[in-house]
Design a protein around this motif. Structure first.
Motif, PDB file in Angstrom:
ATOM      1  N   SER A 269       0.602   6.165  -4.865  1.00  0.00           N
ATOM      2  CA  SER A 269       0.406   4.784  -4.430  1.00  0.00           C
ATOM      3  C   SER A 269       0.730   4.603  -2.955  1.00  0.00           C
ATOM      4  O   SER A 269       0.040   3.856  -2.241  1.00  0.00           O
ATOM      5  CB  SER A 269       1.261   3.843  -5.290  1.00  0.00           C
ATOM      6  OG  SER A 269       0.676   3.692  -6.573  1.00  0.00           O
ATOM      7  N   LEU A 270       1.770   5.267  -2.464  1.00  0.00           N
ATOM      8  CA  LEU A 270       2.075   5.201  -1.038  1.00  0.00           C
ATOM      9  C   LEU A 270       0.944   5.817  -0.217  1.00  0.00           C
ATOM     10  O   LEU A 270       0.587   5.300   0.862  1.00  0.00           O
ATOM     11  CB  LEU A 270       3.390   5.917  -0.747  1.00  0.00           C
ATOM     12  CG  LEU A 270       4.659   5.253  -1.290  1.00  0.00           C
ATOM     13  CD1 LEU A 270       5.868   6.141  -1.040  1.00  0.00           C
ATOM     14  CD2 LEU A 270       4.877   3.879  -0.674  1.00  0.00           C
ATOM     15  N   GLU A 271       0.370   6.890  -0.715  1.00  0.00           N
ATOM     16  CA  GLU A 271      -0.759   7.510  -0.009  1.00  0.00           C
ATOM     17  C   GLU A 271      -1.970   6.579   0.024  1.00  0.00           C
ATOM     18  O   GLU A 271      -2.700   6.529   1.031  1.00  0.00           O
ATOM     19  CB  GLU A 271      -1.113   8.837  -0.662  1.00  0.00           C
ATOM     20  CG  GLU A 271      -0.068   9.924  -0.420  1.00  0.00           C
ATOM     21  CD  GLU A 271      -0.307  11.182  -1.235  1.00  0.00           C
ATOM     22  OE1 GLU A 271      -1.242  11.177  -2.069  1.00  0.00           O
ATOM     23  OE2 GLU A 271       0.450  12.158  -1.058  1.00  0.00           O
ATOM     24  N   ALA A 272      -2.182   5.825  -1.044  1.00  0.00           N
ATOM     25  CA  ALA A 272      -3.284   4.858  -1.059  1.00  0.00           C
ATOM     26  C   ALA A 272      -3.057   3.753  -0.031  1.00  0.00           C
ATOM     27  O   ALA A 272      -3.986   3.320   0.659  1.00  0.00           O
ATOM     28  CB  ALA A 272      -3.438   4.263  -2.457  1.00  0.00           C
ATOM     29  N   ALA A 273      -1.801   3.284   0.070  1.00  0.00           N
ATOM     30  CA  ALA A 273      -1.486   2.265   1.073  1.00  0.00           C
ATOM     31  C   ALA A 273      -1.639   2.829   2.484  1.00  0.00           C
ATOM     32  O   ALA A 273      -2.140   2.139   3.386  1.00  0.00           O
ATOM     33  CB  ALA A 273      -0.062   1.755   0.855  1.00  0.00           C
ATOM     34  N   ALA A 274      -1.226   4.071   2.693  1.00  0.00           N
ATOM     35  CA  ALA A 274      -1.381   4.703   4.012  1.00  0.00           C
ATOM     36  C   ALA A 274      -2.852   4.820   4.388  1.00  0.00           C
ATOM     37  O   ALA A 274      -3.233   4.577   5.542  1.00  0.00           O
ATOM     38  CB  ALA A 274      -0.712   6.078   4.008  1.00  0.00           C
TER      39      ALA A 274
END
Length: 438
Positions: A269-274
């Motif tokens: 999920s953090l990678e998607a936000a990034a």
């Protein structure tokens, strides 16, 4: 979806990043690659967690329509999503209380355990496990009452213990967690699909690991109870000290041939936000998906980093987005007699600590929210801060130190109109934090 301009709409932009993180963790987007083939016998679906309703609906939508499918899943009150058009209900979803268990959760756990009776080696048990399952799947050990479990749970939540410590205790005070549900399913094949809400993505910690072996011990549970001065009945403490409430261990034959699949994680999920930030033309940096510690102190550390970027362009150049995840804790401070208890959760308390340490730093905005849409026991997901947060609060006569001292993040950000309210998201990959530095 086009991102709002971060320079003119910083709050909307940060909310856009939050939505990207949540979207990546929705069960319907992640379940198909991990579904096993239908067995010769029947397929029983069992599960617990804040994402339980959405996970059950994903299985119903993806499972062959001509293959038998039944079961029971428990989720948090108001966390069952609307049923998609054309998806036939084959798995019963019930609701119960979180984070403090209630009678509905007890009844659901009893029913789930009862459904395992009579399973054969031709049968498949598909277990859907997500964060929140520890409270929702409550089945006290012999000698403990529901009221005992509720009191112990409240003390753990207020103590500052981390999630691994809390769930070690919960596993040893349960008849269904800590691998015991898997043991009850024998000799059926058990396949667990799980959404991680814990640092390190350890399946034995997620929802207190009802279907996976437990490497912790009764002695570990005793040490945690003593460390945080958690009161348990004397007879139960004696059983723990004797090792009589031990959980199934990794070498236990009951776990042979079983499968565990992590279908969504905080890092994803953090990678998607990034990726969403980079699509808007900003550099994005992920600090970690495993951050733990006191929420307010983690906020202060984030503030120091944001100030360094804003003032010196180190260690990251401006403009940029800084992301982090994990599960922080809040130690609830004792208040004077007659003083109302503050309201709020981890995300709100993080924002209080962050705002206090930033001291109105120009060019820094931030959002922190729980990816399940609920911060603690309130109706908000989290909160938003900007360079003018402290100034606007002081204009209303609100000093941030007092709100921190009574753990009242909800009261502070509600008065400012800076609560982030999303409603239940039907997934849960834990804390989401984003700082925008321009």
């Amino acid at each position: 979806m086009t991102a709002p301009d971060p320079r003119t709409q910083p709050r909307a932009f940060l909310e856009h990043l939050y939505r990207a993180a949540v979207h990546r963790a929705l069960p319907l987007h992640n379940t198909a690659p991990f579904l096993p083939r239908p067995p010769r016998g029947r397929t029983l679906v069992l599960g617990a967690g804040k994402a339980g309703g959405a996970m059950a609906q994903a299985v119903e939508a993806l499972w062959p329509q001509d293959a038998p499918l039944s079961g029971l899943v428990v989720t948090r009150y108001h966390h069952t999503p609307p049923r998609p058009a054309g998806v036939r209900e084959r798995i019963e979803v019930v609701e119960a209380s979180h984070p403090v268990p209630d009678a509905a959760g007890l009844q659901a756990a009893e029913r789930i355990l009862a459904l395992t009776r009579g399973l054969t080696s031709d049968d498949l048990v598909l277990c859907l496990i997500s964060g929140g399952g520890s409270a929702l799947l409550t089945l006290p050990a012999e000698g403990l009452t529901l009221e005992d479990k509720q009191r112990i749970n409240r003390q753990l939540l207020d103590s500052g213990a981390n999630i691994t410590e809390m769930n070690c205790v919960r596993k040893h005070l349960s008849r269904i967690k800590g691998g015991r549900l898997a043991a009850a399913c024998a000799p059926a094949r058990v396949v667990t699909l799980t959404i991680s809400d814990v640092p390190g993505d350890d399946p034995s910690v997620i929802a207190s690991g009802p279907t996976v072996p437990d490497a912790t011990s009764c002695a570990d549970a005793v040490a945690i109870l003593q460390r945080y001065a958690i009161e348990v009945p004397g007879a139960i403490m004696s059983l723990l000290e004797q090792g009589a409430l031990e959980t199934p261990k990794p070498a236990d034959a009951v776990f042979q041939g079983q499968e565990v699949h992590m279908i969504a994680t905080p890092q994803q999920s953090l990678e998607a936000a990034a990726a969403a930030a980079r699509a808007a033309g900003l550099e994005a940096h992920i600090l970690s998906d495993e951050m733990e510690g006191e929420s307010r102190e983690v906020g202060k550390v984030h503030a120091a980093l944001a100030r360094a970027v804003a003032l010196r362009g180190q260690p990251f150049g401006r403009p940029c987005v800084i992301l982090s995840g994990g599960e922080t804790t809040v130690t609830v401070r004792k208040q004077p007699e007659g003083t109302a208890r503050g309201r709020g959760g981890r995300a709100g308390e993080f924002c209080l600590g962050l705002a206090q340490a930033l001291q109105g730093q120009a060019g820094v905005w931030a959002l922190a929210a729980d990816t399940d849409g609920i911060d603690g026991m309130e109706d908000n997901a989290g909160a938003f801060i900007g360079p003018d947060t402290l100034q606007r609060a002081l204009a209303q006569g609100m000093k941030i130190d007092g709100y921190l001292s009574r753990n009242d993040a909800y009261g502070y950000f509600h008065a400012l109109g800076d609560l982030v309210v999303t409603g239940p998201t039907h997934t849960n990959v834990n804390d989401f934090r984003a700082m925008l530095v321009l």
